[in-house]
Design an enzyme around this catalytic site. Structure first.
Site, PDB file in Angstrom:
ATOM      1  N   LYS A  84       0.901  -1.188   0.034  1.00 60.21           N
ATOM      2  CA  LYS A  84       0.032   0.181   0.019  1.00 60.21           C
ATOM      3  C   LYS A  84       0.826   1.331  -0.030  1.00 60.21           C
ATOM      4  O   LYS A  84       0.760   2.068  -0.813  1.00 60.21           O
ATOM      5  CB  LYS A  84      -0.975  -0.055   1.129  1.00 60.21           C
ATOM      6  CG  LYS A  84      -1.433   1.391   1.415  1.00 60.21           C
ATOM      7  CD  LYS A  84      -2.410   1.300   2.758  1.00 60.21           C
ATOM      8  CE  LYS A  84      -1.974   1.694   3.748  1.00 60.21           C
ATOM      9  NZ  LYS A  84      -1.773   3.077   4.458  1.00 60.21           N
ATOM     10  N   ASN A  85       2.017   1.491   0.752  1.00 61.27           N
ATOM     11  CA  ASN A  85       2.850   2.526   1.166  1.00 61.27           C
ATOM     12  C   ASN A  85       3.743   2.786  -0.159  1.00 61.27           C
ATOM     13  O   ASN A  85       4.495   3.489   0.131  1.00 61.27           O
ATOM     14  CB  ASN A  85       3.226   2.508   2.469  1.00 61.27           C
ATOM     15  CG  ASN A  85       2.076   2.739   3.382  1.00 61.27           C
ATOM     16  OD1 ASN A  85       1.144   2.881   3.028  1.00 61.27           O
ATOM     17  ND2 ASN A  85       2.495   2.462   4.766  1.00 61.27           N
ATOM     18  N   ARG A 133      -3.891   9.520   3.320  1.00 58.81           N
ATOM     19  CA  ARG A 133      -2.576  10.415   3.640  1.00 58.81           C
ATOM     20  C   ARG A 133      -1.826  10.501   2.166  1.00 58.81           C
ATOM     21  O   ARG A 133      -1.192  11.577   2.096  1.00 58.81           O
ATOM     22  CB  ARG A 133      -1.644   9.667   4.435  1.00 58.81           C
ATOM     23  CG  ARG A 133      -0.484  10.511   4.852  1.00 58.81           C
ATOM     24  CD  ARG A 133      -0.622  11.771   5.586  1.00 58.81           C
ATOM     25  NE  ARG A 133       0.784  12.169   6.049  1.00 58.81           N
ATOM     26  CZ  ARG A 133       1.003  13.548   6.388  1.00 58.81           C
ATOM     27  NH1 ARG A 133      -0.058  14.076   6.773  1.00 58.81           N
ATOM     28  NH2 ARG A 133       2.337  14.102   6.520  1.00 58.81           N
ATOM     29  N   ASP A 177      -4.849   7.764   8.621  1.00 58.84           N
ATOM     30  CA  ASP A 177      -5.157   7.469   9.792  1.00 58.84           C
ATOM     31  C   ASP A 177      -4.956   8.601  10.901  1.00 58.84           C
ATOM     32  O   ASP A 177      -4.007   9.432  10.880  1.00 58.84           O
ATOM     33  CB  ASP A 177      -3.924   6.288  10.373  1.00 58.84           C
ATOM     34  CG  ASP A 177      -4.402   5.137   9.427  1.00 58.84           C
ATOM     35  OD1 ASP A 177      -3.372   4.223   9.306  1.00 58.84           O
ATOM     36  OD2 ASP A 177      -5.438   4.839   9.188  1.00 58.84           O
ATOM     37  N   ASP A 213       4.449   0.713  11.856  1.00 53.18           N
ATOM     38  CA  ASP A 213       3.075   0.006  11.441  1.00 53.18           C
ATOM     39  C   ASP A 213       2.809  -1.512  11.838  1.00 53.18           C
ATOM     40  O   ASP A 213       1.945  -1.880  11.736  1.00 53.18           O
ATOM     41  CB  ASP A 213       3.016  -0.024  10.010  1.00 53.18           C
ATOM     42  CG  ASP A 213       3.006   1.542   9.479  1.00 53.18           C
ATOM     43  OD1 ASP A 213       3.211   1.527   8.130  1.00 53.18           O
ATOM     44  OD2 ASP A 213       2.439   2.362  10.224  1.00 53.18           O
ATOM     45  N   VAL A 230       7.455   7.460  16.466  1.00 55.96           N
ATOM     46  CA  VAL A 230       7.152   7.893  15.281  1.00 55.96           C
ATOM     47  C   VAL A 230       5.586   8.792  15.408  1.00 55.96           C
ATOM     48  O   VAL A 230       5.486   9.987  14.798  1.00 55.96           O
ATOM     49  CB  VAL A 230       7.051   6.767  14.129  1.00 55.96           C
ATOM     50  CG1 VAL A 230       6.700   7.466  12.734  1.00 55.96           C
ATOM     51  CG2 VAL A 230       8.473   6.155  14.090  1.00 55.96           C
TER      52      VAL A 230
HETATM   53  C1  EPZ Z   1       4.045   6.917   5.984  1.00 56.19           C
HETATM   54  O1  EPZ Z   1       3.475   8.049   6.423  1.00 56.19           O
HETATM   55  C2  EPZ Z   1       3.126   5.844   5.868  1.00 56.19           C
HETATM   56  N1  EPZ Z   1       1.761   5.949   5.122  1.00 56.19           N
HETATM   57  C3  EPZ Z   1       2.447   5.370   7.142  1.00 56.19           C
HETATM   58  O2  EPZ Z   1       1.965   4.026   7.210  1.00 56.19           O
HETATM   59  C4  EPZ Z   1       3.842   5.011   8.190  1.00 56.19           C
HETATM   60  O3  EPZ Z   1       3.359   4.784   9.536  1.00 56.19           O
HETATM   61  C5  EPZ Z   1       4.764   6.304   8.263  1.00 56.19           C
HETATM   62  O4  EPZ Z   1       5.165   6.578   6.778  1.00 56.19           O
HETATM   63  C6  EPZ Z   1       6.303   5.925   8.910  1.00 56.19           C
HETATM   64  O5  EPZ Z   1       6.782   5.044   8.470  1.00 56.19           O
HETATM   65  C7  EPZ Z   1       1.930   5.872   3.944  1.00 56.19           C
HETATM   66  O6  EPZ Z   1       3.041   5.830   3.261  1.00 56.19           O
HETATM   67  C8  EPZ Z   1       0.510   6.444   2.902  1.00 56.19           C
HETATM   68  P1  EPZ Z   1       5.840  10.486   7.985  1.00 56.19           P
HETATM   69  P2  EPZ Z   1       3.948   9.490   6.472  1.00 56.19           P
HETATM   70  O7  EPZ Z   1       5.991  11.709   7.162  1.00 56.19           O
HETATM   71  O8  EPZ Z   1       4.684   9.903   5.173  1.00 56.19           O
HETATM   72  C9  EPZ Z   1       5.847  13.725  11.347  1.00 56.19           C
HETATM   73  C10 EPZ Z   1      -0.150   2.757   7.605  1.00 56.19           C
HETATM   74  O9  EPZ Z   1      -0.331   2.241   8.517  1.00 56.19           O
HETATM   75  N2  EPZ Z   1       5.599  14.745  10.196  1.00 56.19           N
HETATM   76  O10 EPZ Z   1       7.383   9.693   8.002  1.00 56.19           O
HETATM   77  O11 EPZ Z   1       2.806  10.484   6.823  1.00 56.19           O
HETATM   78  C11 EPZ Z   1       4.495  13.030  11.246  1.00 56.19           C
HETATM   79  O12 EPZ Z   1       3.367  13.756  12.087  1.00 56.19           O
HETATM   80  C12 EPZ Z   1       0.294   4.244   7.669  1.00 56.19           C
HETATM   81  O13 EPZ Z   1       0.293   2.200   6.490  1.00 56.19           O
HETATM   82  C13 EPZ Z   1       5.839  16.116  10.486  1.00 56.19           C
HETATM   83  O14 EPZ Z   1       5.845  16.429  11.449  1.00 56.19           O
HETATM   84  O15 EPZ Z   1       4.866   9.494   7.736  1.00 56.19           O
HETATM   85  C14 EPZ Z   1       4.771  11.691  12.134  1.00 56.19           C
HETATM   86  O16 EPZ Z   1       4.940  12.176  13.605  1.00 56.19           O
HETATM   87  C15 EPZ Z   1       0.220   4.845   9.033  1.00 56.19           C
HETATM   88  N3  EPZ Z   1       6.022  17.092   9.376  1.00 56.19           N
HETATM   89  C16 EPZ Z   1       6.198  11.701  11.694  1.00 56.19           C
HETATM   90  O17 EPZ Z   1       6.708  12.649  11.016  1.00 56.19           O
HETATM   91  C17 EPZ Z   1       5.867  16.296   8.019  1.00 56.19           C
HETATM   92  O18 EPZ Z   1       5.785  17.359   7.321  1.00 56.19           O
HETATM   93  C18 EPZ Z   1       6.424  10.631  10.489  1.00 56.19           C
HETATM   94  O19 EPZ Z   1       5.686  10.858   9.693  1.00 56.19           O
HETATM   95  C19 EPZ Z   1       5.914  15.074   7.927  1.00 56.19           C
HETATM   96  C20 EPZ Z   1       5.836  14.290   8.783  1.00 56.19           C
END
Ligand code: EPZ
Length: 429
Positions: A29-30, A101, A125, A314, A336
């Site tokens: 998915k991701n 997302r 989510d 995840d 995270v």
């Molecule tokens: C991706 O989300 C995945 N989703 C998530 O999977 C996964 O948990 C996550 O990466 C971490 O591995 C998809 O790919 C669609 P991040 P993403 O940007 O890109 C903060 C699932 O269950 N952050 O690495 O949103 C954020 O709030 C889902 O399949 C900022 O603060 O993850 C979080 O606390 C859930 N500012 C942390 O970083 C930003 O601009 C990680 O977010 C971006 C992120």
């Protein structure tokens, strides 16, 4: 908790014996949702295979169709063909964008290819604030102008230029967006503290196959030299390590033997090590991984979620279920997402003994879990709720199954293949 709506489908699970059997999984998915977004950069068709039959794919398809992309998705065949037929659109349909997302992955390609984007804030989510500030700061560094509104953002750039960007946090989405934007920017972009998840490396490899110039793939420092254009490409979606990990944890949890085919064990190093530490045997055979636990109690282990190659957040809810059955004290630290312990209340409702102190959850086991009605809070919590039902006394109902459908193709069918006593039905039944 509001009473279930009569037509609301639920998973009904009864605790039973060990799961036994083999599953062959499709793409991640991701990964696939971002590969789809990359079609916005291409001068030709992007043809994806091993596309998982999950509900997020047609939602991403709707986002892209609203941007002038012809999307031909064959769920049964696991293929998706995407081709831009009208590149004037700048505003993807908000009703689709706000559901997932991954819709944010359109931002970089739109600004790079069309010079602007008007994006509603993405959905996804409810596991934390999930800001997109790192995405926007990176695009600003590349010359974009960002205007924020309460419900969205407008980004435009006459021409993006290369920049040196150091991410505050190795954000998966920000890394993907900035790499995609940089492929068509003028000059060199260096992204430091880049996320290294396998899905990102795979996206980079697909972009290179389309003509991009990317070095440092899979490392914390990614260097992109902008090029004039990217061609279409045929690409196989990489395996879903989280889906595979979910079923492998279920095998250890239920004292059975689960073999998953089409998985890259190297993407699951820490989860597999933790399962072995907990007392399961782990066997890697090419692109298949088998987890078995025949006898003896589960041993307590400590889990710390971190960006890749750390333990994946995840798989945290699924691992928490396992740790409720371990003989002793385990600790799970979530680094995270600030709200990803919401699943703990669901497990407590079943009798789990878990204390939460900030980022840390202390689990004392083994505890007998009793069937309950759970909210499927998000993709992974919903799946983990079903796993808990597999080892609980009596029946467990997991609601909001649409969350699970977003990330797990044929979830009930696959679990039943392994011998699980699970059905999906309208709650009124
Ligand atoms: C991706 O989300 C995945 N989703 C998530 O999977 C996964 O948990 C996550 O990466 C971490 O591995 C998809 O790919 C669609 P991040 P993403 O940007 O890109 C903060 C699932 O269950 N952050 O690495 O949103 C954020 O709030 C889902 O399949 C900022 O603060 O993850 C979080 O606390 C859930 N500012 C942390 O970083 C930003 O601009 C990680 O977010 C971006 C992120």
């Amino acid at each position: 908790m509001a009473p279930p709506v009569a037509s609301e489908p639920v998973f009904r699970v009864r605790g039973g014996g060990p799961l036994e059997g083999t599953l062959r999984l499709s793409g991640a998915k991701n990964s696939v949702l971002k590969l789809m977004a990359a079609s916005l950069l291409a001068d030709g068709p992007v043809e994806l295979s091993e596309v998982p039959d999950i509900t997020d794919v047609p939602v991403m398809g709707a986002v892209l169709e609203g941007l002038g992309v012809t999307v031909r998705h064959d769920a049964a065949a696991g293929t998706c063909r995407l081709e831009v037929h009208d590149d004037r659109g700048l505003r993807p349909p908000a009703d689709a964008v706000t559901r997932i997302r991954a819709s944010v992955a359109c931002l970089g390609p739109l600004v790079a290819r069309r010079g602007a984007a008007e994006l509603a804030l993405p959905g996804g989510d409810r596991i934390g604030a999930r800001s997109i500030d790192l995405h926007l700061e990176g695009l600003t560094a590349m010359g974009a102008v960002v205007e924020r509104a309460s419900d969205g953002v407008t980004v435009h750039a006459d021409a993006l230029h290369g920049a040196r960007i150091t991410l505050d946090f190795p954000s998966v989405g920000a890394t993907e967006n900035l790499v995609m934007a940089a492929t068509l920017a003028r000059g060199r972009t260096v992204i430091d503290n880049a996320a290294r998840e396998p899905e990102i490396a795979d996206l980079c490899r697909m972009l290179v196959a389309m003509g991009a110039d990317i070095r440092g793939i899979g490392t914390p420092t990614v260097t992109v030299e902008g090029v004039e254009r990217l061609t279409g490409v045929g690409w196989e979606t990489c395996p879903d390590r989280i889906e595979a990990g979910t079923y492998l944890v279920a095998g250890a949890l239920t004292g059975g033997r689960v073999r998953v085919e089409r998985v890259r064990a190297g993407d699951l190093t820490l989860p597999l090590r933790k399962l072995a530490d907990a007392g399961a045997t782990v066997d890697v055979d090419g692109d298949a991984v088998t987890v078995e636990r025949r006898s003896g109690p589960l041993r307590p282990v400590d889990v710390v979620t971190l960006p890749y190659p750390g333990f994946p957040t995840d798989l945290q809810p699924q691992m928490m279920v396992l740790l409720t059955q371990a003989d002793g004290m385990s600790r799970c630290t979530e680094n995270v997402f600030e709200s990803r312990f919401s699943f703990v209340d669901q497990l407590r409702r079943m009798g789990a003994d878990i204390d939460v102190d900030g980022h840390h959850a202390l689990l004392s086991g083994p505890t007998t879990l009793r069937g309950a009605t759970l909210d499927g809070l998000d993709v992974r919590a919903g799946a983990a709720g079903v796993l808990a039902g597999l080892v609980a006394e009596g029946e467990t109902r997991v609601r909001d199954v649409d969350h699970v459908d977003r990330g797990y193709a044929r979830f009930v069918e696959r679990l039943r293949t392994l011998g699980a006593d699970i059905v999906r039905e309208d709650d009124g039944a």
